[in-house]
Design a protein around this motif. Structure first.
Motif, PDB file in Angstrom:
ATOM      1  N   UNK A 101       3.160   5.976   0.642  1.00 19.00           N
ATOM      2  CA  UNK A 101       4.127   5.049   1.230  1.00 19.00           C
ATOM      3  C   UNK A 101       3.472   4.335   2.390  1.00 19.00           C
ATOM      4  N   UNK A 102       3.715   3.050   2.508  1.00 18.51           N
ATOM      5  CA  UNK A 102       3.131   2.270   3.599  1.00 18.51           C
ATOM      6  C   UNK A 102       4.180   1.979   4.660  1.00 18.51           C
ATOM      7  N   UNK A 103       3.739   1.603   5.860  1.00 21.15           N
ATOM      8  CA  UNK A 103       4.690   1.319   6.940  1.00 21.15           C
ATOM      9  C   UNK A 103       5.763   0.291   6.568  1.00 21.15           C
ATOM     10  N   UNK A 104       5.415  -0.657   5.699  1.00 23.27           N
ATOM     11  CA  UNK A 104       6.420  -1.665   5.320  1.00 23.27           C
ATOM     12  C   UNK A 104       7.417  -1.126   4.293  1.00 23.27           C
ATOM     13  N   UNK A 123       2.506   6.458  15.070  1.00 22.87           N
ATOM     14  CA  UNK A 123       2.914   5.042  15.075  1.00 22.87           C
ATOM     15  C   UNK A 123       3.980   4.672  14.033  1.00 22.87           C
ATOM     16  N   UNK A 124       3.987   5.364  12.880  1.00 17.63           N
ATOM     17  CA  UNK A 124       4.859   4.907  11.786  1.00 17.63           C
ATOM     18  C   UNK A 124       5.684   6.032  11.171  1.00 17.63           C
ATOM     19  N   UNK A 146       4.661   7.562   7.590  1.00 24.90           N
ATOM     20  CA  UNK A 146       3.696   8.663   7.530  1.00 24.90           C
ATOM     21  C   UNK A 146       4.413  10.011   7.446  1.00 24.90           C
ATOM     22  N   UNK A 184      -3.624  -3.428   2.195  1.00 28.52           N
ATOM     23  CA  UNK A 184      -3.414  -3.013   3.593  1.00 28.52           C
ATOM     24  C   UNK A 184      -3.731  -1.524   3.700  1.00 28.52           C
ATOM     25  N   UNK A 185      -4.046  -1.066   4.914  1.00 24.35           N
ATOM     26  CA  UNK A 185      -4.243   0.383   5.067  1.00 24.35           C
ATOM     27  C   UNK A 185      -2.901   1.097   4.911  1.00 24.35           C
ATOM     28  N   UNK A 186      -2.967   2.367   4.531  1.00 26.89           N
ATOM     29  CA  UNK A 186      -1.742   3.119   4.235  1.00 26.89           C
ATOM     30  C   UNK A 186      -1.178   3.869   5.445  1.00 26.89           C
ATOM     31  N   UNK A 187      -1.975   3.978   6.521  1.00 22.25           N
ATOM     32  CA  UNK A 187      -1.530   4.691   7.733  1.00 22.25           C
ATOM     33  C   UNK A 187      -1.091   6.115   7.380  1.00 22.25           C
ATOM     34  N   UNK A 188      -2.017   6.825   6.778  1.00 20.26           N
ATOM     35  CA  UNK A 188      -1.754   8.203   6.398  1.00 20.26           C
ATOM     36  C   UNK A 188      -1.801   9.132   7.613  1.00 20.26           C
ATOM     37  N   UNK A 189      -1.321  10.356   7.434  1.00 22.22           N
ATOM     38  CA  UNK A 189      -1.291  11.299   8.548  1.00 22.22           C
ATOM     39  C   UNK A 189      -2.673  11.473   9.179  1.00 22.22           C
ATOM     40  N   UNK A 192      -3.486   8.605  11.673  1.00 25.20           N
ATOM     41  CA  UNK A 192      -2.498   8.257  12.703  1.00 25.20           C
ATOM     42  C   UNK A 192      -2.300   9.449  13.637  1.00 25.20           C
ATOM     43  N   UNK A 235      -7.841   3.600  16.871  1.00 22.72           N
ATOM     44  CA  UNK A 235      -7.705   4.028  15.480  1.00 22.72           C
ATOM     45  C   UNK A 235      -8.819   3.421  14.639  1.00 22.72           C
TER      46      UNK A 235
END
Lengths: 249, 419
Positions: free
Chosen positions: A68-71, A131-132, A135, B264-269, B272, B286
């Motif tokens: 899952x992405x932030x958007x 941040x999100x 996550x 786009x990056x996924x911003x995984x655990x 982050x 980051x």
């Protein structure tokens, strides 16, 4: 243009959103192409040129592609409330993470620590650091509960995520319901405090000085700290309490 | 010598010094000579094991202390934990497979290669599934690379804490990988024009994931199935792992089962909550992927004291940089006042460990030894104080500061900081 410069330039475009000129390499001397070690020795080829592998079925992709992405991209349909999450959390998570997410023993702390990031001992939690929100959902879904991953339903994960928002004071209403529809509207407090990699601008790198070889300090140097004062080395006498002041991650 | 838990350092010291005085010395004993020469030893007379007694060879029984070790208090559970390479006991640049440090987030996955699949999906022309056998049919390459955990030396931000380079610097190893360039496999699926990032994912119960920019994926990343010529060890990701040369170890996803392509990056655990570097002012860096220029003296070091007294002394260590090759390593014996350039010996390969030596005539006085590496781009390893000035003490990751060992007159060695 050196290989690494090209890479850096290309990356600057790619990650423009994060303005991340992260590559320390290539900012200085142009270096000859790396010898054998770099990249693929084979010319680019057309898709399917080797004819290896087979097409993945939509069911197979759906079974594994759960990120899952932030958007909100990747969120499943579903919903769950703080109160439902509370009950689940106490049953399935509290033994390790504490009733209020405060962490049992050395298990991760999930809540609290607001405004602690500049303290001597910062507490990095979902509320104080992450941040999100995406996550949180993504990580619980892929890895928790520890030792029994992939055992929660999508609704249960919405409920647990809602409860973690509540524990971190991001929402205050126990009746709050988190769902695919309102998920992307929620922002965590620390989102704005992440910056790109600017290590290369640090004084010690930016100076680009030849290192000093002789008489580098005016006076002979003195020992100012001994490991034995705080000796937590395995096998050492004081190790038993595990008084260590560090962390691996 | 081996204590129940970890290493008994004091025991080791005593034993080491005793050996220095007697067993390891080839000086003639008083009565006509050295018993090691004058007396017939068992191994001079009797037959040893035949072939096939050890179908998979293991080290000599006298090397039983050369093992990975952990620090129990660091983590809540051994399944999400780390152990350390015994750097002080090794030489050259290649780490033996069984001594490569381990970092798992959900224990060691034991995977039957016949049941393992690699899926490529997302922004590709055609999502593909490969078996291990399919992957073995792509053209492959051999590359030697170091792998360093971003948290290596992370326990030392607030000052010297652990007494041994195994603990302070042992989250690094260096092996030769055999594998297929990631580029080859991505091209087989066909990248769409908006492909900017890839997300490698593991098959273990942590389902490890990291966002990797497409330029790196297409540059030098490998999908590896062999290390030092043999299959990956289970703890290193058998049957398949990602190799991300020069970048932090967490990205080298083990038990690799899927690579998604995205825009786009996924911003995984792990990019982050973890693997972001908190600075003194409360902001955090980051995507700090690159492992900076670094070195450490592995011998002498706290777990390997000087056992032979004054005279010839080999100071030896390792240097590496995620930027490429190491150009130079300087060594000081007076805590950084005066430096001598060490000798690099062995292959000098980009993004691999380099071995250095400074051969000195030790006069038996106290030494404060340090090493300082410089890479091919001119980046010089900073001091720990320079790093603290720039970052504070809460970064956890990317501590590449200069390490000081205090060698005392009796040959024992301690982790210290100097000013």
């Amino acid at each position: 243009m050196s290989k690494s410069l090209k890479l850096a330039a290309a990356l600057a475009v790619t990650v423009a959103a994060f303005a991340a000129p992260f590559l320390l390499a290539g900012q200085r001397t142009a270096v000859a192409e790396e010898p054998a070690a770099a990249g693929a020795p084979f010319a680019p080829h057309q898709p399917g040129a080797f004819g290896l592998g087979r097409e993945a079925t939509p069911e197979e992709v759906a079974a594994w592609d759960i990120d899952i992405r932030p958007d909100g991209t990747g969120l499943p349909e579903g919903r769950g409330t703080v109160a439902e999450g509370d009950e689940l959390f106490q049953e399935q998570c509290a033994v390790c993470h504490g009733v209020f997410g405060e962490g049992a023993g050395r298990y991760p702390v999930l809540a609290g620590g607001l405004d602690s990031l500049t303290n001597e001992r910062p507490e990095k939690t979902i509320g104080s650091y992450w941040p999100y929100l995406s996550t949180v959902y993504d990580y619980i879904r892929r890895a928790m509960p520890f030792g029994n991953a992939h055992s929660l339903s999508d609704d249960q994960i919405y409920a647990l995520t809602a409860y973690l928002l509540y524990l971190n004071d991001v929402v205050t209403d126990e009746e709050f319901e988190l769902s695919k529809a309102n998920f992307a509207d929620i922002h965590l407090p620390n989102e704005g405090n992440f910056i790109p990699d600017d290590r290369q601008e640090e004084a010690h790198y930016a100076a680009d000085a030849e290192p000093c070889m002789s008489a580098c300090t005016p006076e002979p140097v003195k020992i100012v700290m001994h490991a034995r004062i705080l000796d937590v080395t395995p096998g050492s006498i004081d190790d038993e309490e595990g008084a260590g002041a560090g962390s691996v991650d | 010598m081996q204590a129940k838990k970890g290493i008994n350092r004091r025991g080791l010291l005593t034993a080491g010094l005793a050996m220095g005085g007697a067993a390891l010395s080839a000086r003639a004993a008083s009565a006509g000579g050295d018993p090691a020469i004058l007396e017939v030893q068992d191994w001079n007379r009797y037959l040893g094991d035949g072939v096939q007694a050890r179908p998979y060879g293991t080290p000599s029984q006298f090397e039983a202390h050369v093992v990975r070790r952990d620090v129990e208090w660091l983590t809540a559970s051994t399944e999400s934990s780390v152990n350390f390479t015994p750097l002080h006991d090794l030489d050259g640049i290649i780490t033996p497979n069984g001594l490569c440090f381990e970092r798992h987030h959900a224990g060691i996955a034991e995977i039957d290669p016949a049941q393992h699949r690699l899926m490529i999906n997302g922004l590709v022309e055609k999502p593909l599934v490969f078996t291990m056998q399919d992957l073995m049919r792509f053209p492959r390459v051999n590359r030697v690379y170091f792998l360093e955990c971003a948290a290596n030396s992370g326990m030392e931000w607030r000052g010297s804490q652990l007494n041994g380079c195994q603990y302070t610097h042992g989250m690094v190893h260096c092996v030769m990988y055999t594998g297929v360039p990631l580029k080859t496999v991505l091209e087989e699926a066909g990248l769409k024009t908006n492909a900017r990032w890839v997300l490698p994912e593991g098959a273990d119960a942590a389902m490890m994931t990291r966002s990797v920019p497409i330029e790196k994926a297409l540059d030098d990343c490998l999908i590896a199935f062999k290390m030092n010529g043999e299959a990956l060890r289970p703890e290193q990701g058998y049957p398949l792992r990602l190799v991300v040369p020069g970048w932090e170890g967490n990205m080298w996803v083990k038990w690799l089962r899927r690579i998604e392509v995205g825009d786009q990056p996924w911003q995984q655990r792990e990019e982050t909550s973890k693997y972001t570097d908190l600075l003194a002012n409360g902001t955090a860096r980051r995507f700090t992927w690159l492992m900076e220029v670094k070195s450490v003296i592995t011998s002498p070091s706290p777990q390997l004291p000087v056992a032979h007294g004054k005279g010839p002394l080999v100071i030896s260590g390792l240097a590496w940089s995620g930027n490429g090759t190491i150009k130079r390593v300087d060594v000081t014996t007076d805590g950084g006042r005066n430096w001598k350039t060490a000798r690099l010996d062995g292959p000098s390969l980009p993004k691999a460990l380099h071995r250095f030596y400074l051969d000195i005539d030790w006069d038996g006085s106290e030494l404060l030894i340090q090493s300082r590496a410089m890479d091919e781009h001119g980046f010089v390893q900073p001091t720990k104080d320079e790093l603290r000035l720039a970052r504070g003490e809460n970064s956890i990751y990317h501590n590449n500061g200069i390490q000081t060992w205090h060698v005392k007159a009796d040959g024992t060695v301690e982790n210290v900081e100097v000013a």
